[in-house]
Design a protein around this motif. Structure first.
Motif: not given
Length: 576
Positions: A452, A456, A475-476, A478-483
């Motif tokens: 993550l 970033k 960003q997409k 990252r968002d999917q991985y973070e979730e």
């Protein structure tokens, strides 16, 4: 390149001679160690190990816990007293609190013996043979003349915890500049030595220079040895209040008798000359950097000496151009993405962007034609560390041209992440075995923190140079991985009262490492006011620290549950 943020510069404090730092602490064996700790410079370690080296030199000598100056090929032991006894002290100080010039002393048979030692390559050329200089000074504190005796012996490495420690890097290209490996033989318990011109001591059979000595003009009697069993001994009747000294120099790599120029570099080297040149060199390196000040001299000394040791651990490669940031030139003498990332960032924070960028070049992989084709990664968590290294340098320097130069490596690096996560049923960085640090067989929490962080940084670099579409795509990702990651993190922390464990599979597995940050710095994954952060830090502090120092063993949650009588299974220790 924009200037460094002025709020980093809070004061001016230079490495400059201070009378308090010029003193050598004299160890008196008649006094108990508790008294020494109370009266002398603080030294936590019972048997300290120190490095004697120089910036960009491929290796460093180890000053061992029992006082030997040890290299890959041999080591010098120091002696004093009548009869001769090993000369050592566990309490050692650096010149000016921050120079790689080590001082220690001991009272032996009523005589004060002080040692000053340092290492520097011949003519200060990084790829020159590293020379260890050592001066033993004897002082008679009594009221009548006394017999003084001191000595030095170069022989094989003997004893525990010797160089090389975990040493995988053996720069034979460097060694072969000095040694003739076809003639160099393993050390024998009994073998001939001889003294040649300029007090140069050779192993007779292999014909290699191993040390040179130079007594001062006090009238020393020199007792040489033809068989390398005993030390070379220097004796003198010393008047009250007088001092006398003998200098020694030992090459890191023994020098073949056929290499006359390299032999001359050793035999003509003078202690005082090299001491001045070494001191001047480190003043130049350490004084211009960004500085801060706190009202505690030990902290200020640590600030400077830490930078010094980082620079000492930087190695110049065989090509004479590439600088490789290692961890140490004694222990873990190789490049690790994680350690190098933090050290390189430190250079930037201390106002040394050129030094940082020289080290970054080694992070950038190149093909046989010198074209950049990837980012160097040494372990699974290095995927994010490589990107953080680049972006952190930009944030400190504002050098957009640097980003433009390295950015073509970013998209292929993201593709590697997507390949890895596609293999994992959770969609995270896949299971890794107990290779290091946390030592678990599962999903490392720290791996996801670094993923993550790296994503970033990729987004920031894409944005800086106007790659908006790629920034949006990153960003997409990252968002999917973070979730996915935060779901697994919640599942595991629900079982641990909010403590973030080393791995996401088993709360009892592994040792505390990057999880102990709570995901705050440098990751920016979890906010500092999140209860998980407070619970993790408190658990680690309460159950993983001893004597104020972080331990490296079972994780804090496992220790806590054991102390609560929860019947923890200890049959499989994490670290052996």
């Amino acid at each position: 390149m924009k200037k460094h943020a002025p709020n980093l510069v809070c004061a001016v404090l230079a490495c400059a001679p201070l009378s308090a730092h010029a003193e050598t602490y004299l160890h008196d064996p008649r006094v108990d160690e508790r008294t020494h700790d109370q009266n002398g410079p603080f030294n936590y370690f019972l048997t300290p190990s120190d490095a004697l080296g120089f910036s960009d030199s491929p290796k460093a000598f180890q000053l061992t816990g029992d006082g030997a100056i040890s290299s890959y090929w041999s080591e010098m032991t120091l002696w004093a007293g009548t009869p001769l006894k090993r000369l050592n002290s566990r309490v050692r100080t650096l010149d000016e609190g921050c120079m790689p010039i080590i001082n220690y002393g001991s009272l032996v048979d009523g005589i004060e013996y002080r040692v000053k030692t340092f290492a520097v390559p011949a003519e200060l050329e990084p790829q020159g043979n590293l020379l260890a200089f050592c001066r033993i000074t004897a002082t008679n504190p009594g009221k009548k003349s006394q017999r003084v005796a001191l000595g030095a012996r170069v022989f094989d490495r003997e004893g525990a915890w010797r160089h090389p420690l975990f040493d995988k890097v053996k720069p034979m290209w460097w060694y072969d500049r000095f040694i003739d490996q076809s003639k160099w033989q393993p050390w024998k318990l009994w073998e001939a030595t001889e003294v040649r011109e300029d007090n140069a001591v050779f192993r007779s059979e292999s014909n290699h220079l191993i040390q040179a000595y130079r007594p001062d003009a006090s009238g020393w009697k020199v007792l040489t040895v033809k068989e390398n069993v005993d030390p070379f001994e220097f004796i003198l009747e010393l008047e009250p209040g007088k001092s006398a000294s003998v200098d020694f120099v030992m090459p890191f790599t023994p020098v073949s008798g056929s290499r006359t120029a390299e032999i001359k570099n050793v035999t003509t080297a003078r202690f005082d000359d090299y001491l001045k040149r070494t001191t001047d060199y480190w003043h130049e390196k350490l004084n211009p950097v960004t500085r801060f000040e706190v009202p505690e001299q030990k902290v200020m000394d640590m600030h400077k000496s830490s930078l010094m040791y980082d620079l000492m651990a930087r190695d110049l490669a065989e090509d004479g151009k590439t600088r490789i940031q290692t961890v140490s030139d004694v222990q873990y003498n190789e490049f690790f993405s994680r350690d190098a990332a933090f050290i390189i960032h430190t250079y930037d924070m201390l106002g040394l962007p050129k030094v940082a960028e020289e080290c970054i070049e080694h992070v950038l992989l190149k093909d046989t034609n010198g074209k950049r084709n990837g980012l160097r990664t040494t372990h699974p968590d290095a995927w994010g560390q490589a990107l953080w290294t680049l972006a952190a340098h930009y944030r400190m320097t504002g050098d957009k041209a640097f980003v433009e130069r390295v950015y073509p490596l970013v998209a292929p690096h993201i593709a590697k992440l997507e390949e890895e996560t596609a293999k994992d049923p959770w969609g995270l960085w896949p299971v890794a075995g107990p290779y290091d640090n946390e030592r678990i067989n599962g999903h490392y929490t720290g791996h996801s923190f670094w993923v993550l962080r790296g994503l970033k940084d990729a987004i920031e670099m894409a944005t800086v140079i106007g790659k908006k579409d790629e920034a949006a795509r990153f960003q997409k990702v990252r968002d999917q991985y973070e979730e996915k990651f935060l779901k697994r993190l919640k599942d595991i922390t629900d079982k641990t009262d909010g403590y973030i464990p080393p791995g996401l599979d088993d709360p009892f597995a592994g040792m505390d490492w990057e999880n102990a940050s709570g995901g705050v710095y440098p990751f920016g994954v979890i906010s500092a006011d999140n209860p998980m952060v407070a619970n993790t830090v408190k658990t680690v502090r309460d159950f993983a620290y001893q004597e104020g120092i972080m331990t490296y063993e079972h994780n804090a949650y496992k220790v806590r549950k054991s102390k609560e009588g929860k019947g923890v299974d200890w049959s499989q220790p994490e670290h052996t």
